[in-house]
Enzyme design. Structure first.
Site, PDB file in Angstrom:
ATOM      1  N   LYS A   1      -2.302   2.296   1.140  1.00 26.94           N
ATOM      2  CA  LYS A   1      -1.833   3.475   0.276  1.00 26.94           C
ATOM      3  C   LYS A   1      -0.757   4.582   0.933  1.00 26.94           C
ATOM      4  O   LYS A   1      -0.413   5.458   0.591  1.00 26.94           O
ATOM      5  CB  LYS A   1      -3.017   4.538  -0.346  1.00 26.94           C
ATOM      6  CG  LYS A   1      -3.904   3.437  -1.157  1.00 26.94           C
ATOM      7  CD  LYS A   1      -3.077   2.694  -2.293  1.00 26.94           C
ATOM      8  CE  LYS A   1      -2.453   3.591  -3.448  1.00 26.94           C
ATOM      9  NZ  LYS A   1      -2.184   2.640  -4.661  1.00 26.94           N
TER      10      LYS A   1
HETATM   11  C1  LIG Z   1      -9.208  -0.287  -0.604  1.00 27.73           C
HETATM   12  C2  LIG Z   1      -8.077  -0.499  -1.549  1.00 27.73           C
HETATM   13  N1  LIG Z   1      -7.988  -1.704  -2.066  1.00 27.73           N
HETATM   14  C3  LIG Z   1      -7.191  -2.054  -2.845  1.00 27.73           C
HETATM   15  C4  LIG Z   1      -6.138  -1.098  -3.778  1.00 27.73           C
HETATM   16  C5  LIG Z   1      -5.378  -1.584  -4.722  1.00 27.73           C
HETATM   17  O1  LIG Z   1      -4.087  -0.920  -4.347  1.00 27.73           O
HETATM   18  P1  LIG Z   1      -2.954  -0.922  -5.772  1.00 27.73           P
HETATM   19  O2  LIG Z   1      -3.220   0.706  -6.152  1.00 27.73           O
HETATM   20  O3  LIG Z   1      -1.652  -0.779  -4.838  1.00 27.73           O
HETATM   21  O4  LIG Z   1      -3.170  -1.958  -6.623  1.00 27.73           O
HETATM   22  C6  LIG Z   1      -6.411   0.129  -3.269  1.00 27.73           C
HETATM   23  C7  LIG Z   1      -5.653   1.218  -3.757  1.00 27.73           C
HETATM   24  O5  LIG Z   1      -6.082   2.434  -3.734  1.00 27.73           O
HETATM   25  C8  LIG Z   1      -7.307   0.458  -2.211  1.00 27.73           C
HETATM   26  O6  LIG Z   1      -7.524   1.466  -1.786  1.00 27.73           O
END
Ligand SMILES: Cc1ncc(COP(=O)(O)O)c(C=O)c1O
Length: 427
Positions: free
Chosen positions: A34
């Site tokens: 992020k």
């Molecule tokens: C630990 C974690 N995994 C997966 C995601 C998913 O990513 P995205 O929001 O880009 O789909 C996030 C997003 O905040 C995350 O913090």
């Protein structure tokens, strides 16, 4: 020499023993994927004039986006306000405060329509604050766009264009949408883009009831009326979404640490559980964050046993349970309890489908005939403690709640009832 924010992105791709290539997003300076979206959204808002010097960044998030934004805010001199659900782990609140962010807590179990839901409240604070700017990761095009501009090209270059499959989880959808779109375009549509989704998340066709993996997937509150998927998730880019049982995600997450030396979070486990079963010449999996934030959760033997993500001495006691939704008239609850022949009746959150057993966190009370006197059944003042099927009899007896009956938890869900006598007799 470079500035801190120059270190965002450019993460390495490492080849695991299984042959899968893993993009290590926890090596970003704020500790997760992020950082990319946080920095991009701020730079975009600066250039559009939406965020001005001395301004305030506001976001509603329980996780890494808040940390990423707090890091950028500190490095670029903004005030940061983060709205979070009150169940957020204290370590996360402390990390945000360490960056100097202000933390606003709101009750966790609110439907999207509620004015104090994290997202609505963050938007309101931004509106009502002089110089306030709401980052809005779910609706902000800069989120998927940064992955199109950076994550996708990095993977294309690191694999010399040989990538055949990309596997990633879907939270806001920014990562998979931007990275996937770039890789599809660069490969003339050859790269297959696969979403890995926690058990009951609605992206993969689940009912949106709770799942154990944080930050990935799509949870739906049963009182939420209208729940469109976020604009940051571009479904047209994704060829398939594979649902992963929480147990498989957690097993994969723990094995990445033990077998590969990668201490990662639960959503990395979800993604890796899918990636390790994909057949392809060059499979790339995106691992979003570090396991440091989850040492008391996915990486804790105690937590895993208590949530029933492993089977232990109590596993043989699991059996289907009849429950009633909160608000059921007492007369009806008495009838159900009588017919069930159970020693107690779980009272669960109303409005869920019966496709899955109730989530442990949505078991609001455990009542017996003595409790069923008048009115309707309601939540207990203190939610009942469940015993995980992974626990030993001795641990379960130690933790046995007040009363003679407890509920069992398997895979984070209601999985049976057990009496103190059952355990004491070693049944
Ligand atoms: C630990 C974690 N995994 C997966 C995601 C998913 O990513 P995205 O929001 O880009 O789909 C996030 C997003 O905040 C995350 O913090």
């Amino acid at each position: 020499m470079s500035g801190l924010l120059d270190l965002v992105g450019g993460t390495p791709l490492v080849t695991l023993r299984s042959g899968v290539h893993a993009k290590l997003e926890y090596l970003n300076p704020g500790g997760s994927v992020k950082d990319r979206a946080a920095l991009a959204m701020v730079l975009d808002a600066e250039s559009s004039g939406a965020l001005c010097p001395g301004g305030t960044i506001v976001e509603g998030t329980s996780g890494n986006t808040g940390l990423g934004l707090a890091q950028v805010a500190a490095a670029r001199g903004y005030r940061m306000v983060c709205v979070l659900p009150d169940k957020t782990a204290v370590e996360k609140l402390d990390a945000l405060r360490a960056y100097g962010a202000e933390v606003v807590l709101t009750p966790s179990a609110l439907p999207k329509e509620h004015p104090n839901h994290v997202v609505a409240w963050a938007a309101r604070i931004a509106r009502e604050t002089d110089g306030g700017w709401w980052a809005d990761q779910y609706g902000n095009p800069a989120n998927p766009a940064v992955h199109f501009r950076t994550t996708g090209p990095e993977i294309w270059e690191a694999t010399s264009g040989r990538i055949t499959h990309l596997v990633a989880t879907i939270g806001t959808g920014g990562t998979i949408s931007g990275t996937g779109r770039f890789l599809k375009e660069a490969s003339d549509g050859r790269v297959q883009v696969i979403g890995a989704d926690p058990a009951t998340s609605s992206y993969g066709g689940g009912d949106g009831s709770p799942f154990a993996i944080e930050a990935a997937g799509h949870y739906v509150h049963p009182k939420t009326v209208d729940d469109p998927w976020p604009d940051s998730y571009h479904r047209d880019v994704v060829d398939a979404v594979v649902s992963v049982p929480d147990r498989a995600s957690i097993t994969a997450c723990r094995s990445l640490a033990r077998d590969e030396g990668l201490l990662v979070g639960g959503s990395s486990g979800t993604a890796y559980a899918v990636a390790s079963s994909v057949t392809g010449d060059c499979v790339v999996v995106l691992l979003p964050d570090s396991g440091r934030a989850y040492l008391t959760k996915y990486h804790s033997d105690t937590w895993v046993r208590r949530q029933g993500f492993v089977d232990g001495e109590l596993a043989g006691l699991a059996s289907p349970v009849v429950s009633v939704p909160v608000g059921t008239p007492v007369a009806e609850a008495r009838r159900v309890l009588e017919e069930s022949g159970q020693p107690a009746l779980p009272v669960v959150l109303a409005g869920r489908s019966d496709r899955f057993p109730p989530a442990a966190g949505e078991v609001l009370a455990l009542v017996t005939f003595a409790d069923l006197t008048a009115g309707t059944v309601g939540p207990a003042a203190v939610p009942p403690v469940g015993l995980g099927v992974g626990e030993s009899v001795a641990d379960a007896l130690d933790r046995f709640p007040d009363g003679e009956v407890a509920h069992l938890v398997r895979d984070g869900r209601l999985a049976g009832l057990v009496t103190r006598a059952d355990l004491s007799s070693g049944r």
